[in-house]
Design an enzyme around this catalytic site. Sequence first.
Site, PDB file in Angstrom:
ATOM      1  N   HIS A 107      -5.083  -4.209  -5.303  1.00 34.11           N
ATOM      2  CA  HIS A 107      -5.058  -4.935  -6.587  1.00 34.11           C
ATOM      3  C   HIS A 107      -7.325  -4.296  -6.874  1.00 34.11           C
ATOM      4  O   HIS A 107      -7.705  -3.247  -6.698  1.00 34.11           O
ATOM      5  CB  HIS A 107      -5.857  -6.439  -5.817  1.00 34.11           C
TER       6      HIS A 107
ATOM      7  N   GLU B 208      -9.019 -11.467  -2.705  1.00 32.61           N
ATOM      8  CA  GLU B 208      -9.159 -10.566  -1.793  1.00 32.61           C
ATOM      9  C   GLU B 208      -9.546  -8.727  -2.467  1.00 32.61           C
ATOM     10  O   GLU B 208     -10.040  -7.521  -1.413  1.00 32.61           O
ATOM     11  CB  GLU B 208      -7.369 -10.164  -1.761  1.00 32.61           C
TER      12      GLU B 208
ATOM     13  N   HIS C 141      -5.884  -4.396   2.288  1.00 31.43           N
ATOM     14  CA  HIS C 141      -5.333  -6.029   2.490  1.00 31.43           C
ATOM     15  C   HIS C 141      -6.302  -6.780   3.110  1.00 31.43           C
ATOM     16  O   HIS C 141      -6.237  -6.331   4.038  1.00 31.43           O
ATOM     17  CB  HIS C 141      -3.900  -5.670   2.208  1.00 31.43           C
TER      18      HIS C 141
ATOM     19  N   GLU D 124      -2.802  -5.256   6.465  1.00 26.56           N
ATOM     20  CA  GLU D 124      -3.054  -6.716   6.150  1.00 26.56           C
ATOM     21  C   GLU D 124      -4.637  -6.879   7.033  1.00 26.56           C
ATOM     22  O   GLU D 124      -4.020  -6.869   8.571  1.00 26.56           O
ATOM     23  CB  GLU D 124      -1.990  -7.058   6.552  1.00 26.56           C
TER      24      GLU D 124
END
Length: 332
Positions: A122, A159, A214, A296
Site C-alpha cells: 500500500h 498498515e 503486509h 502478513e
Amino acid sequence: MSYTGPDFDPPQPRRSPLRRPLTVAIAALVPGALLGWGVYAAVGGSDDGGSGGGADRAGSVSTSSSAPPSSGPASPTDDAKRPTGTSPSATTAEPSPSNSKSAPAAASGPLKGKVVVIDPGHNPGNFQHASEINRKVNVGTHWKECDTTGTATNAGWPEAKFTLDVAHRLRTLLEEQGATVKLTQDDDRSYGPCVDERARIGNEAEADAAISIHADGSGTGNRGFHVILPGSVRDGEADTRAIVGPSAELGQRIAGNFVRATGSAPSNYVGGGTGLVTRTDLGGLNLSTVPKVFIECGNMRDSKDAALLTSGTWRQKAAQGMSEGIVSFLRG
C-alpha cells in the site's frame, strides 16, 4: 489484508507436486522453528483468544482476463486491504530508525551482487486517490483494483505506515549484508504503485528475491503471521511455473526465521498452523518472474497482535526474521 472468503486458496499439501522436495527444505528449518514455537508457547502464546476464519465474503474472483470489468469499489480480498472505521492519518507507533529515501548499497558482504526488492504494501497516500487506486489492472487470471488503502489498527494506525517502517528496517539489515536493495515505493509518490507495477519493478530489477510486506485485517481473536506463496499460474501475462519452487523455499526460510526472531506463532486462522498459504489470485505474485512471497506479519484488528505491530522493538525483530530468511535463501 484478510484472506478468508472465496478468494482464499487453502494450502493442500497432500496434493501438491512440490510436497516431497519442500519437505526436505522444511526439515532443515523445523528444529529452529520448533524451538521458536516452544519458546512462544512457554511464555503464554496459547492465549490467542480464539480461532477460526473471518467473516465470509460475497462474490468470487473472475477467471477471465480478456477485458476489465466495470469499475467499482475496491475489494478487501485484493492484493491489499481497506481500514474500517479508522483514520488513515492516526498514529500511535514508534518510528523507524531511518526514513531516508535511498541508502547506498554496502560495498561488500556475503550478499554482494545480490538484488532484493522490498514491496511495502500500500501507500500512505492511497486514501486520497480513490479513483486512481480503484482502476482495474490485469493480473493474468483476472482484473482487479490497482491497489487499496490497506487496513489499520483499531486505534487508527495505518498498515501503510507499518509496512514502510518495516521495509526501512529490512533494507538496512540487508544492505549490511552487502545486498543491493530496491523499494517499490518509499512514500515518494502520491499513490500506488498498482499491483502489476509492483511485480514489474522486481522483474526489471532481476531480483534474486522479492518480498511484499503486509499486516492483516481479520477478526478479533485471529492472530499470528503467515507467508503467502505463489501457486502455479499460466494465464495471459502470468506464468509462475518457474518461480513456484524457489518462492516456496524462500517462504519457508522466512517463516522459520520469523518464528525464531519474533516468538510469534503461525496464524491460527489460515494455513493450518504451518504459517504458509498458497494463492493464485494476487497480481503481485502472478506477474512476478522472480522468486517472491508476501508476508502478513500479524492481524492489526486484534488488540494483542496490534500491540506487537505498533512496537518498534517488535518491528525490528520482524525485520530481522525476514532478513535472516532472505539471507539463508540467497546463500543456499
